[in-house]
Motif scaffolding. Structure first.
Motif, short mmCIF file in Angstrom:
data_model
loop_
_atom_site.label_atom_id
_atom_site.label_comp_id
_atom_site.label_asym_id
_atom_site.label_seq_id
_atom_site.Cartn_x
_atom_site.Cartn_y
_atom_site.Cartn_z
N MET A 1 -15.86 -12.34 16.67
CA MET A 1 -14.83 -12.99 15.86
C MET A 1 -15.37 -13.32 14.48
SD MET A 1 -13.11 -15.48 18.76
CE MET A 1 -12.09 -16.36 17.60
N ASP A 2 -16.63 -13.77 14.42
CA ASP A 2 -17.22 -14.12 13.13
C ASP A 2 -17.49 -12.89 12.28
OD1 ASP A 2 -17.15 -16.77 13.84
OD2 ASP A 2 -19.23 -16.83 14.54
N SER A 3 -17.85 -11.79 12.93
CA SER A 3 -18.19 -10.58 12.17
C SER A 3 -16.96 -9.89 11.59
CB SER A 3 -18.94 -9.58 13.07
OG SER A 3 -18.06 -9.02 14.04
N GLY A 4 -15.84 -10.03 12.28
CA GLY A 4 -14.61 -9.37 11.83
C GLY A 4 -14.64 -7.88 11.99
N GLU A 5 -15.62 -7.35 12.72
CA GLU A 5 -15.76 -5.91 12.86
C GLU A 5 -15.46 -5.44 14.28
OE1 GLU A 5 -19.70 -5.06 11.63
OE2 GLU A 5 -19.36 -5.57 9.51
N VAL B 1 -2.44 -10.12 18.28
CA VAL B 1 -1.58 -8.95 18.09
C VAL B 1 -0.59 -8.84 19.24
CG1 VAL B 1 -1.54 -6.43 17.95
CG2 VAL B 1 -3.29 -7.72 16.73
N GLN B 2 -1.05 -9.13 20.49
CA GLN B 2 -0.16 -9.06 21.64
C GLN B 2 0.97 -10.08 21.51
OE1 GLN B 2 -0.05 -6.85 24.03
NE2 GLN B 2 1.70 -7.83 24.97
N ALA B 3 0.66 -11.27 20.99
CA ALA B 3 1.70 -12.29 20.79
C ALA B 3 2.75 -11.79 19.80
CB ALA B 3 1.07 -13.59 20.28
N LEU B 4 2.31 -11.13 18.74
CA LEU B 4 3.26 -10.57 17.77
C LEU B 4 4.12 -9.50 18.40
CD1 LEU B 4 0.85 -10.32 14.70
CD2 LEU B 4 2.80 -11.86 14.90
N LYS B 5 3.52 -8.66 19.22
CA LYS B 5 4.29 -7.59 19.89
C LYS B 5 5.32 -8.18 20.84
CE LYS B 5 0.71 -3.98 19.70
NZ LYS B 5 -0.21 -3.14 20.50
N GLU B 6 4.95 -9.24 21.57
CA GLU B 6 5.88 -9.86 22.51
C GLU B 6 7.04 -10.53 21.80
OE1 GLU B 6 3.76 -12.57 24.95
OE2 GLU B 6 2.56 -11.04 25.97
N THR B 7 6.78 -11.01 20.59
CA THR B 7 7.80 -11.80 19.90
C THR B 7 8.94 -10.94 19.38
OG1 THR B 7 6.12 -13.40 19.28
CG2 THR B 7 8.17 -13.47 18.04
N LEU C 1 6.93 -7.08 13.94
CA LEU C 1 6.01 -8.15 13.57
C LEU C 1 4.57 -7.67 13.47
CD1 LEU C 1 7.29 -11.31 15.47
CD2 LEU C 1 7.80 -10.53 13.17
N THR C 2 4.28 -6.48 14.01
CA THR C 2 2.93 -5.93 13.88
C THR C 2 2.83 -4.91 12.76
OG1 THR C 2 3.47 -4.29 15.59
CG2 THR C 2 2.34 -6.30 16.29
N ASP C 3 3.90 -4.80 11.94
CA ASP C 3 3.86 -3.88 10.81
C ASP C 3 2.89 -4.41 9.75
OD1 ASP C 3 5.72 -2.43 12.12
OD2 ASP C 3 7.43 -3.04 10.89
N GLY C 4 2.54 -3.54 8.81
CA GLY C 4 1.69 -3.95 7.71
C GLY C 4 0.21 -3.91 8.02
N GLY C 5 -0.16 -3.16 9.07
CA GLY C 5 -1.58 -2.99 9.38
C GLY C 5 -2.26 -4.23 9.90
N VAL C 6 -1.53 -5.07 10.67
CA VAL C 6 -2.13 -6.32 11.13
C VAL C 6 -3.33 -6.08 12.05
CG1 VAL C 6 0.01 -7.62 10.93
CG2 VAL C 6 -0.51 -6.48 13.07
N GLU C 7 -3.31 -4.99 12.81
CA GLU C 7 -4.38 -4.75 13.77
C GLU C 7 -5.71 -4.46 13.08
OE1 GLU C 7 -3.45 -2.55 17.37
OE2 GLU C 7 -1.38 -2.41 16.73
N SER C 8 -5.68 -4.05 11.83
CA SER C 8 -6.92 -3.76 11.11
C SER C 8 -7.36 -4.93 10.23
CB SER C 8 -6.74 -2.50 10.24
OG SER C 8 -5.71 -2.70 9.27
N MET C 9 -6.59 -6.02 10.23
CA MET C 9 -6.94 -7.17 9.39
C MET C 9 -8.18 -7.89 9.92
SD MET C 9 -3.29 -9.06 8.59
CE MET C 9 -2.03 -8.31 7.59
N LYS C 10 -8.90 -8.54 9.03
CA LYS C 10 -9.95 -9.46 9.43
C LYS C 10 -9.32 -10.64 10.15
CE LYS C 10 -13.44 -7.32 7.34
NZ LYS C 10 -14.58 -6.73 8.06
#
Length: 648
Positions: free
Chosen positions: A330-334, A602-608, A612-621
């Motif tokens: 989580m700290d590395s963001g990678e 990301v799963q919470a966004l998908k469920e909602t 809501l997961t548009d805009g490349g959220v999965e690749s965000m830090k």
């Protein structure tokens, strides 16, 4: 007008990109083109112009590619992989510099792209000619799954494919219709549908109506797809879903296979002389409502032996290592989705092994086993679940019949790992157990918010508050001597505020805390400061005021933190007051998002909701994702599983 063409063979190393090429090529993927060239050869020559480069003795003739730059890059890729020699020569057509621009325009215009339907049919023709799927995939630089998908589309109804060529149906709709292999069913699902029923999701629902989706079915997980198919069951596979969803078309067969497998486990328990239960029953499902028809026997928890203690210590150590690895990622963001999936799966395995050891530490007296029984069922996750020590109401007897004194009831309700276990919750069914995907600190944080919301809800629910208080007293006054079930109300009294604040440092900012605190302050201004004056003051209150104050006092004792041992009663209380945690809580950075890995956000966004997961959220830090998710989830009333309404 006749134009002269000069064909040359030029070394690949002498070819350069050209500023005269009208197609601006950003660095991109050329693996597919390289695979095509490797299997088919270079079908068209590159268009080049001459260029003198270098100075002095190093000055030499080179060639700029004005049309065919992607082909040049694909050839370089093949050469870099050692599939072309260092001195490989490329067929080229030489044009004068003054014609370079118009030739480049002509090369890149006037071409019509191959229609996808033509591509489907071409792939089918190659396979029909005897080429294997893997061979076709290699020759065209695609995956075998891509070839399978194109073959699946080529097998659709000719009427639908003709409509696709006319732009009367889109590719997503075709992929949904491919769930069925029957042309008549495909055509009916399209031509007899209303416009709003032609969305891909609606088509899939229609084609799979009455079938069981394997991914969400506990019975499918318990039986296994292979066993279901071996028994003659048909599985419909969605090649176009990234998860390749599977649908079981014979629910009755699935239930029969599950019942047979459960009964085999039940028979094993009946035949085991060391078990000695009065009855053993196999059930396909058992929800909380069904479970409340039974009375759980109080069990003892023996000390783990040396091997069990070592195993528990090893599991705890590995769990801590995974927590540390999770924090570092989580700290590395990678971290990638694969990292979170690997850690999550291992944590689930650790929890399952720990639970199995803890359940094995439970013991019941011979007298209890003579009056109680066992239910063998399927858990929500598709695993075998064996719930021992359940009594039917008609089998309840005084404690003396067990040949042991009433005060021998087990008061130490802690499991082999040193954590509190619920006396009223049968083995394997405790809703308090830690969800494998949630850190224990977050589980307590969420439980604290739920407790606070229950307290706030009780303030104006006087009848419910009285019922809760009466329930706590009746449990002691009229319950079995040997069994002392816990209650959500600790009428000693023990107020839960400090414990709740310790579990959730953001609790005081919540709406529930503020509602309860406002009620406390209002009454604090009225209650006499001298203890000796309070009884007379209470007696002088009207019945309505006295009941309102009583509701507040009862509410302040509510405690449903993990380990309080009142999970079933907590759900009943929540139902009684109509608790909807979405009215009291929402996922913010402090309350939830900072405490879970990116994959769960990301799963919470998908469920909602969609989009809501548009805009490349999965690749965000992580930090950016938390801020984005908090904004997108605000007001959407999404809740994590521990805060959702009970289904009982």
């Amino acid at each position: 007008m006749e134009l002269k063409k000069e064909l040359l063979s030029i070394k690949l190393g002498d070819l350069l990109p050209s500023a005269r090429n009208v197609r601006r090529h950003a660095p991109g993927e050329v693996q597919t083109l390289a695979a095509l060239i490797a299997s088919q050869g270079l079908l068209h020559p590159l268009i080049v112009t001459e260029r003198l480069g270098g100075r002095g003795a190093s000055r030499r003739l080179r060639f700029e590619v004005v049309a065919g730059e992607r082909r040049r890059r694909a050839l370089l890729l093949l050469q870099g992989e050692g599939r072309l020699p260092a001195d490989h020569e490329v067929p080229c057509e030489l044009v004068p510099p003054e014609r370079a621009l118009e030739v480049s325009v002509a090369e890149n215009s006037g071409r019509e792209a191959l229609h996808p339907a033509d591509e489907f049919e071409a792939f089918k023709a190659m396979v029909d000619q005897g080429r294997g799927i893997e061979d076709v995939a290699v020759r065209f630089g695609v995956t075998p799954l891509t070839v399978q998908r194109r073959l699946k589309l080529s097998a659709l109804s000719p009427r639908l494919l003709a409509l696709y060529r006319e732009d009367g149906i889109n590719l997503d709709q075709l992929m949904a219709l491919a769930l069925s292999d029957d042309h008549a069913v495909q055509e009916q699902a399209w031509f007899e549908a209303q416009p709003w029923e032609r969305e891909p999701a609606a088509i899939r629902r229609r084609l799979t109506a009455g079938e069981v989706e394997a991914a969400t079915s506990a019975l499918a997980g318990f039986v296994g797809i292979e066993a279901y198919e071996a028994a003659g069951g048909v599985v419909r596979r969605d090649l176009f879903d990234d998860a390749q969803s599977r649908f079981l078309s014979d629910p009755a067969l699935l239930e029969r296979l599950a019942a047979e497998k459960l009964e085999a486990h039940a028979a094993t328990i009946r035949a085991d002389a060391t078990e000695g239960w009065k009855w053993v029953e196999a059930r396909l499902s058992l929800d909380h409502k069904g479970l409340r028809a039974f009375v759980p026997c109080e069990h003892r928890t023996r000390r783990p032996n040396e091997a069990e203690s070592a195993a528990l210590a090893e599991l705890t150590q590995r769990d801590q290592e995974l927590d540390a690895e999770e924090e570092a990622l989580m700290d590395s963001g990678e971290a990638t989705g694969d990292d979170w999936e690997r850690i999550g799966l291992e944590q689930e395995e650790i929890e399952a092994r720990r639970k199995a050891i803890q359940l094995g530490l439970r013991t019941w007296s011979e007298g209890q086993r003579r009056r109680a029984g066992v239910i063998v069922t399927v858990s929500r996750t598709g695993d075998l679940e064996v719930i021992r020590g359940l009594m039917r109401p008609e089998d309840r007897k005084p404690a003396a019949d067990e040949g042991r004194p009433a005060d021998e009831a087990v008061h130490d309700r802690r499991d082999g790992a040193g954590r509190a276990a619920s006396a009223s919750t049968p083995a394997g069914s405790s809703p308090e157990r830690r969800e494998a995907a949630l850190p224990e600190s977050l589980a307590r944080r969420l439980a604290a918010h739920r407790t606070m919301a229950l307290q706030a809800s009780l303030l104006r629910q006087v009848p419910v508050a009285l019922a809760v208080l009466t329930h706590a007293i009746v449990n002691r006054a009229f319950g079995d001597d040997y069994r002392r079930p816990p209650s959500v109300v600790q009428v000693t009294p023990q107020f839960s505020g400090n414990a709740l604040k310790a579990a959730a440092d953001d609790l005081e900012g919540s709406a529930a805390w503020q509602a309860v605190e406002a009620a406390k302050q209002a009454w604090a201004a009225r209650v006499p400061t001298a203890p000796g004056d309070r009884l007379g003051w209470l007696i002088a209150l009207s019945s309505e005021e006295l009941l309102e104050l009583l509701s507040l006092c009862i509410a302040l004792t509510v405690n449903v933190l993990p380990g309080a041992g009142a999970a079933f009663e907590a759900n009943g209380l929540a139902d009684a007051v109509g608790l909807d945690m979405a009215d009291w809580w929402e996922p913010t950075a402090a309350s939830y998002l900072n405490h879970v890995p990116k994959v769960q956000i990301v799963q919470a966004l998908k469920e909602t909701g969609p989009g809501l997961t548009d805009g490349g959220v999965e690749s965000m830090k992580k930090e950016a994702l938390v801020a984005c998710a908090a904004a997108r989830l605000a007001g959407k009333r999404w809740l994590p599983v521990p805060l959702r309404k009970s289904t009982a």
